[in-house]
Design an enzyme around this catalytic site. Structure first.
Site, mmCIF file in Angstrom:
data_model
loop_
_atom_site.group_PDB
_atom_site.id
_atom_site.type_symbol
_atom_site.label_atom_id
_atom_site.label_comp_id
_atom_site.label_asym_id
_atom_site.label_seq_id
_atom_site.Cartn_x
_atom_site.Cartn_y
_atom_site.Cartn_z
ATOM 1 N N GLU A 360 0.832 -1.198 0.000
ATOM 2 C CA GLU A 360 0.000 0.000 0.000
ATOM 3 C C GLU A 360 0.872 1.255 0.000
ATOM 4 O O GLU A 360 0.492 2.283 -0.554
ATOM 5 C CB GLU A 360 -0.941 -0.001 1.211
ATOM 6 C CG GLU A 360 -2.087 0.993 1.100
ATOM 7 C CD GLU A 360 -3.157 0.779 2.148
ATOM 8 O OE1 GLU A 360 -4.221 0.217 1.813
ATOM 9 O OE2 GLU A 360 -2.935 1.162 3.316
ATOM 10 N N HIS A 391 7.201 -26.651 2.546
ATOM 11 C CA HIS A 391 6.332 -27.691 1.989
ATOM 12 C C HIS A 391 5.183 -27.077 1.191
ATOM 13 O O HIS A 391 4.199 -27.753 0.900
ATOM 14 C CB HIS A 391 5.801 -28.572 3.117
ATOM 15 C CG HIS A 391 6.898 -29.247 3.889
ATOM 16 N ND1 HIS A 391 7.452 -30.455 3.502
ATOM 17 C CD2 HIS A 391 7.572 -28.862 5.004
ATOM 18 C CE1 HIS A 391 8.409 -30.788 4.355
ATOM 19 N NE2 HIS A 391 8.504 -29.838 5.270
ATOM 20 N N LYS A 516 -13.806 1.528 -4.080
ATOM 21 C CA LYS A 516 -14.797 1.886 -3.055
ATOM 22 C C LYS A 516 -15.898 2.768 -3.641
ATOM 23 O O LYS A 516 -17.078 2.598 -3.322
ATOM 24 C CB LYS A 516 -14.122 2.608 -1.878
ATOM 25 C CG LYS A 516 -13.272 1.712 -1.005
ATOM 26 C CD LYS A 516 -12.991 2.318 0.371
ATOM 27 C CE LYS A 516 -12.161 3.555 0.305
ATOM 28 N NZ LYS A 516 -11.758 4.037 1.653
#
Length: 569
Positions: A360, A391, A516
């Site tokens: 950000e 793994h 938004k």
């Protein structure tokens, strides 16, 4: 002569570009054979040991990076941050998260005012409130002790505090203080997150901390209203004032919501969300869980790195070195990602938090002056604790894409285990991998080595490791509250260094706004379709219209004006 508008126009940048070809032709096997070089790439501060000898860099590279830092005016930019200058120019704000952990007698100013007294007024208020909540002098509406806390926030109001909480859970001192208490974080607006958070909790013993600077954040306030309904439906509307507190500066909206403004804890415009864990955003819920004394040690750890970052010469400055190496890896060597690999399960939430802090902050395509960047900046950050990650995605790191790695180890485990008859104890087994993986990445394994091991010819291409994959190692002595604070601050300042060198604004986040604003249009359409039966018509492209229509048709049984329904889990 005026300074170049972009760092890539400087002589230091061009010099590094010229230097690049020689480094690309030099394998880490050769670089690691130079003991003097390796020794010069090890730095220690306060028992934190950084080894960056496995970076694809020579001492000459590092010298050239220092020159780049000088041409970027790195020291001056760091000083401007500490002096409270409005370095967040697009929002005309200071950037002073360092003030959140400054000592009580410090002086750090924003707009001519020393902000440290205000910080400590809030910290003292948090200490008083958390002490009362923990010792039972502040109780819920029915007189029961408030032992369970749900912190409601999103983004920086959630990821940072969650990282610190997870890291403290198994610390002996912190876990002792937290016995019988529970701290949960509600972030996602998804009702499933609400269900998980209230599952098994009793409203009578639950305190909700609503974190929203403006008290208008859409997701946070919907979740806050949901928990308000959960409390008031069980205990009555008047119980809200006893069971909900706020971290906010909008006292009128806090009071309108039903929370006593006296139980609102402030923070300031000069605190960015992703840098807010050391404000009331993190300190309040963490103090309720672990006690203020533990959290104060966390703040002191962060402060120690703040002092180191502002005063240490670049050659010994851990955040500066880390930031410059990231610039080298991203903008010159062309590696777009970074793996954060803590060999401690307690640090399992470090990578998600740093992912936000880094991506950000530095996920920008223009300079601070608005010029398009002609070079790559920002990193794709991800990670998982070792040995779990081995793994999972280490296959790609070893034999696929080159991804620089941060290995973080801890000398003494928070929770040591010893079993009689075992070759090594559990922590030694973990650390065996911590020490081995960086060498495996650096050296690799050649076809010649495989032939000497009598590996079948057809398997040699599959078992060959090219090596020459950069990493660095950070070794912490312990993982207590103080060291967790140090680790947080190291990464915060590293990200700032990268942004300062790239010449971008690491402290705004306009990229989150467009989605938004478009969601507002969708929200209006959903309301119109549910309540008035209006079809999806204007304002949407064919694809979105098709998806929305399909969603509305499949949820046509949702009532237009439903009765309140809370999760039942």
């Amino acid at each position: 002569m005026a300074s170049p508008a972009l760092i890539s126009e400087t002589e230091a940048w061009k010099d590094l570009k010229s230097h690049l070809e020689g480094i690309k032709k030099t394998h880490l096997r050769e670089l690691m054979g130079d003991t003097e070089r390796c020794q010069s790439m090890m730095v220690e501060f306060d028992n934190i040991f950084l080894d960056y000898s496995r970076q694809q860099a020579s001492p000459d590279t590092i010298s050239k990076l220092y020159k780049l830092a000088d041409e970027a005016h790195l020291k001056q930019k760091i000083d401007r941050m500490y002096n409270g200058d409005h370095i967040n120019s697009t929002e005309n704000r200071s950037v002073l998260h360092v003030a959140l952990r400054a000592s009580r007698n410090s002086a750090i100013s924003s707009d001519g005012k020393n902000v440290v007294p205000d910080v400590w007024n809030v910290l003292d208020k948090i200490k008083d409130f958390s002490d009362r909540a923990r010792n039972g002098s502040w109780v819920g509406a029915t007189g029961k002790e408030l032992k369970d806390v749900i912190a409601v926030g999103i983004g920086g109001s959630f990821l940072g505090p969650l990282f610190v909480h997870t890291a403290l859970q198994t610390d002996p001192e912190a876990s002792k203080n937290a016995r019988g208490r529970e701290l949960r974080f509600l972030a996602n607006v998804d009702p499933i997150d609400v269900a998980r958070n209230i599952s098994g909790l009793n409203p009578e013993t639950t305190l909700v901390v609503v974190v929203s600077k403006t008290f208008t954040t859409a997701e946070t306030m919907l979740n806050a209203r949901t928990l308000r309904e959960w409390i008031s439906s069980a205990l009555g509307p008047s119980a809200v004032a006893k069971h909900m507190v706020a971290v906010s500066t909008n006292l009128p909206l806090v009071e309108k919501f039903g929370i006593d403004p006296n139980n609102a804890f402030a923070f300031w415009d000069w605190v960015g969300g992703r840098y807010s864990v050391c404000s009331a955003v993190g300190v309040l819920p963490l103090s309720l869980q672990y006690g203020f004394a533990v959290v104060e040690k966390f703040l002191q750890g962060a402060h120690s790195i703040d002092q180191h970052f502002s005063s240490a010469p670049f050659e010994k400055n851990i955040p500066v070195l880390l930031g410059l190496l990231s610039v080298w890896n991203v903008s010159f060597l062309g590696y777009p990602a970074r793996a954060i690999l803590p060999y401690s399960q307690a640090l399992e939430k470090l990578a998600p938090h740093i992912q936000q802090v880094s991506m950000e902050s530095n996920g920008k395509g223009v300079s601070i002056d608005g010029l398009p960047l002609p070079f790559e900046s920002g990193e794709i950050d991800f990670g998982e604790p070792g040995t779990n990650g081995q793994h999972s995605f280490y296959q790609l790191i070893h034999q696929g894409r080159v991804i620089p790695c941060d290995f973080i180890g801890v000398v003494k485990s928070q929770q040591p285990v010893y079993l009689k008859g075992e070759v090594v104890n559990n922590h030694d087994e973990l650390m065996s991998n911590f020490f081995a993986q960086p060498d495996a990445l650096a050296y690799g394994k050649t076809p010649e080595q495989l032939k000497k091991e009598n590996v079948s010819e057809h398997l040699i291409p599959h078992k060959t490791f090219t090596g020459n994959r950069p990493s660095l190692s950070i070794l912490l002595p312990t993982l207590d509250a103080y060291r967790i604070g140090q680790l947080l601050a190291i990464y915060e300042h590293r990200v700032a260094v990268q942004g300062f060198v790239w010449g971008i604004n690491s402290f705004d986040q306009w990229g989150v706004e467009l989605g938004k604003s478009l969601a507002t249009q969708v929200r209006k359409q959903l309301h119109a379709s549910r309540v008035k039966g209006e079809p999806v018509e204007e304002g949407f492209n064919f694809s979105t219209k098709t998806l929305l229509t399909r969603y509305l048709e499949a949820t046509s049984d949702v009532p237009a004006d439903p009765s309140t329904l809370l999760p039942n889990i």
